[in-house]
Design an enzyme around this catalytic site. Structure first.
Site, PDB file in Angstrom:
ATOM      1  N   CYS A  98       0.826  -1.207   0.000  1.00  0.00           N
ATOM      2  CA  CYS A  98       0.000   0.000   0.000  1.00  0.00           C
ATOM      3  C   CYS A  98       0.865   1.265   0.000  1.00  0.00           C
ATOM      4  O   CYS A  98       1.545   1.530  -0.981  1.00  0.00           O
ATOM      5  CB  CYS A  98      -0.987  -0.042   1.164  1.00  0.00           C
ATOM      6  SG  CYS A  98      -2.405   1.024   0.844  1.00  0.00           S
ATOM      7  N   HIS A 130      -3.874  -5.528   0.898  1.00  0.00           N
ATOM      8  CA  HIS A 130      -3.664  -5.846   2.297  1.00  0.00           C
ATOM      9  C   HIS A 130      -4.821  -6.733   2.730  1.00  0.00           C
ATOM     10  O   HIS A 130      -5.486  -7.326   1.904  1.00  0.00           O
ATOM     11  CB  HIS A 130      -3.519  -4.581   3.135  1.00  0.00           C
ATOM     12  CG  HIS A 130      -4.732  -3.732   3.195  1.00  0.00           C
ATOM     13  ND1 HIS A 130      -4.987  -2.718   2.307  1.00  0.00           N
ATOM     14  CD2 HIS A 130      -5.782  -3.756   4.030  1.00  0.00           C
ATOM     15  CE1 HIS A 130      -6.130  -2.151   2.615  1.00  0.00           C
ATOM     16  NE2 HIS A 130      -6.645  -2.761   3.645  1.00  0.00           N
TER      17      HIS A 130
END
Lengths: 458, 245
Positions: free
Chosen positions: B94, B194
């Protein structure tokens, strides 16, 4: 359309909704009312002689509003309150719809308000008291990051009417940063050194100074990032408490005894809800009493009358077993739940329910920020259930729980049966559900005649 | 038995999407094969250790990421490029993915420089790309399906120095348009997935661990584990995206 006509239509709708068995009508009537009469909230709330009080937080809104409800009842003020969960504009509008019957005219409104909805609600209600309790990471995919809520709250506080009294948590640096400059704020906190964790938990959210970004130093951490903090960089520190819990004695999973210092002296309180998070909730409720001019002694005595809200440390008898439902919807809340469950000295039997619906947050990664590890030494078995039951099972597996102690049953009803069948006589089953999983679990319990519909729970 | 050393970069600043779940997966899957794990945490201002076998970079809130970008400027970033060129493994998730690339240009034009381990550049978009995502990944000729959750405003495009980690089956991916997700250069992987990434994706976790063991001088093919829960979790995640496993 006149306000009276709009109210009549909205009220009729709520009555129909309950009569047709489609649930409690806790939001829909308010939605209709606001469409028919957009300024209904302002107009109806102005009729309350003692004004309104709003409570917001990531965790503890519902229970605190309930505690404050008990306090104003002791003062003899008939109150209107919104239903737990119906804490957006529409839920508050629904609560403000006057009863058609002969019930005593309400004198005060006590509302729990969603964090994101709070600025809009405050602009309409112009509340007499605003209680701000904590900000934790919650549902990132819905709200954006914590910073954004803090920014919105900051702008909201700057625009509050001068006569709105803030009641704020001195132990939460994020809240302290928001409310810090406002004169007349009533600060509450926990001053009992026994209420200290060994270290700042992983999920702590505000470990840097909001003013200079230096890592904060903690003399004591009580819950999450809350405790006795100071900034070694700029010297900013925890505000002095007007309402401080000087002694908190946790009575297992059944309640708490408190000594609380107030501007009127030390008062004693007994709580019927367990855990350190409820110590904060009680301190907030006493702060609210001080802000409302209710004698602290009377308020403290009233706290014992407040029982658990649905799904929040709610005890349910199922057949010959006890079930304690502890809502856990974010890392800080889950950690608190874990600590509360650990107050039971027996081997632990858990039912953990994880959903990923909108009210839960679609992103379930938060379970990895919660500390379930302390449970393992006493964990007899965990049944994982809900839409994302396997994600929960993986969380326990990678925490180090032997896989043969983990059972996965996605259907909540079947999972409850399995967990109860494994439960030895006289023990409590602890249910740790997310929000919609909690509603589903309660629905199962209602069908079995073990609990009441949530909208009957005021 | 080998000891794998993981350098966890900025665990206090970059941890917003449960990055420690990925570390827990590394620890348990190594221990289950009789290997040891040592985690070295690097904070702002610390020197970057150059001897680690896997470097982990997570995601954070905007203000913390800016601070980290500042800290990585100069020798630390240079060293990261060197260790990856020398065969070390990197996983950047991310915000970490954006930092591992050339940088991030926000909507208001401000620029946050990255370290350039990956040939990827990111610009801020008008909306956040949020939701469950599934990709078909390919690593050194081997294919596997990866599921996760994405939540990013950045739109990332790749240069010729990186290949995508995979193709998007459902979800947004790097920019919501190209159909690509993630970036790979040598043994550095950047991705927006994630959830956390690794618990439901044991195939990817074991590839990363095999690379790390190779970097530690112990090339092995890891024995399979009992991944019944992992596989079931992935299957449920796929099914909730309307896909069959």
């Amino acid at each position: 359309m006149t306000l009276a006509a709009s109210v009549a239509i909205a009220r009729g709708l709520g009555w129909l909704s309950r009569r047709s068995g489609r649930g409690g009508g806790t939001s829909a009537p308010g939605k209709v009312l606001l469409r028919l009469h957009p300024s209904a909230i302002q107009l109806l709330s102005e009729r309350l002689p003692e004004g309104t009080l709003v409570v917001s937080a990531t965790n503890g809104k519902t229970t605190t509003a309930r505690l404050i409800g008990a306090v104003v009842a002791a003062q003899g003020w008939p109150a209107i309150q919104n239903f737990a969960g119906a804490n957006l504009l529409s839920g508050i509008a629904t609560a403000l719809i006057p009863d058609a019957g002969t019930r005593q005219a309400p004198e005060i409104g006590i509302f729990e308000v969603d964090e994101l909805a709070l600025p809009e609600v405050a602009a309409r209600l112009r509340p007499r008291v605003m209680v701000l309790m904590n900000l934790f990471r919650d549902q990132l995919d819905r709200s954006g990051e914590l910073e954004r809520i803090a920014e919105r709250w900051s702008a909201m506080i700057a625009g509050l009417p001068a006569d709105t009294r803030l009641v704020a948590n001195a132990d939460d640096p994020s809240i302290a940063a928001l409310a810090g400059d406002r004169p007349g704020t009533i600060w509450f906190g926990i001053d009992d050194p026994r209420m200290a964790l060994a270290e700042v938990p992983h999920a702590a959210d505000a470990t840097r100074c909001r003013r200079c970004h230096t890592p904060l130093r903690y003399g004591r951490v009580v819950l999450g990032h809350m405790g006795d903090w100071e900034c070694p960089g700029c010297g900013w520190s925890r505000p002095d408490r007007d309402v401080g819990v000087t002694e908190a004695t946790l009575d297992g999973t059944s309640g708490v005894s408190l000594e609380i210092s107030t501007p009127e002296g030390v008062v004693h309180a007994e709580l019927a809800v367990p855990g350190v998070h409820n110590v904060y909730n009680a301190a907030a409720a006493l702060g609210a009493a001080v802000a409302l001019g209710i004698p602290a002694g009377r308020a403290a005595a009233a706290l014992a009358a407040a029982d658990a809200a649905f799904g929040r440390a709610e005890r349910v008898r199922v057949g010959s077993h006890d079930l304690l439902i502890l809502l856990a919807k974010n890392p800080a809340g889950a950690n608190t739940t874990v600590h509360t469950v650990m107050l039971d000295p027996e081997p632990l039997h858990l039912l953990v329910a994880l959903n990923d619906q909108t009210a839960d947050g679609h992103d379930v990664s938060w379970i990895w920020d919660a500390d379930y590890e302390p449970l393992l030494e006493r964990l007899a078995g965990v049944v994982c259930t809900g839409d994302r039951a396997y994600d929960m099972a993986l969380r326990f597996a990678y925490a180090g729980c032997p896989r043969d102690r983990i059972t996965v049953i996605p259907d909540v009803s079947a999972a409850l049966d399995h967990a109860l069948a494994d439960l030895p006589e006289g023990r409590t089953l602890y249910a740790l559900p997310t929000y919609t999983a909690m509603l589903r679990l309660r629905q199962v319990l209602v069908q079995r005649g073990a609990a009441q519909e949530f909208w009957r729970d005021r | 038995m080998a000891t794998v050393e993981i350098c966890h970069l900025y665990p206090r600043e970059l941890n917003i999407y449960a990055d420690r779940g990925n570390l827990a997966v590394f620890a348990h899957r190594l221990a289950a094969r009789g290997h040891r794990l040592r985690i070295v945490e690097v904070e702002p201002g610390d020197q970057l250790p150059t001897g680690a076998h896997l470097y982990y970079l997570g995601g954070g809130q905007d203000r913390d990421q800016l601070m980290v970008a500042d800290d990585l400027r100069g020798t630390k970033g240079q060293r990261l490029r060197e260790v990856v060129n020398g065969g070390a493994v990197m996983l950047a998730v991310c915000g970490g993915f954006q930092l591992a690339g050339h940088g991030y240009t926000a909507v208001d034009g401000t620029r946050m420089d990255g370290v350039g381990v990956l040939d990827a550049d990111t610009i801020g978009g008008p909306t956040r790309l949020i939701g469950n995502i599934a990709i078909e990944a390919e690593l050194e000729g081997e294919r596997g399906r990866i599921v996760g959750f994405e939540n990013h405003a950045g739109r990332t495009t790749l240069g010729t120095g990186s290949v995508p980690l995979g193709r998007v089956i459902t979800g947004f991916g790097n920019d919501g348009a190209s159909g690509f997700e993630g970036a790979v250069t040598r043994r550095a992987i950047g991705t927006y997935l994630h959830g956390p990434l690794l618990p439901k994706n044991p195939w990817l976790a074991d590839r990363l661990l095999e690379w790390a063991l190779e970097a530690a001088g112990t090339p092995v093919s890891l024995d399979p584990l009992d991944d019944a829960l992992e596989i079931a979790a992935q299957r449920v995640a796929l099914r909730r995206m309307g896909l069959t496993a």
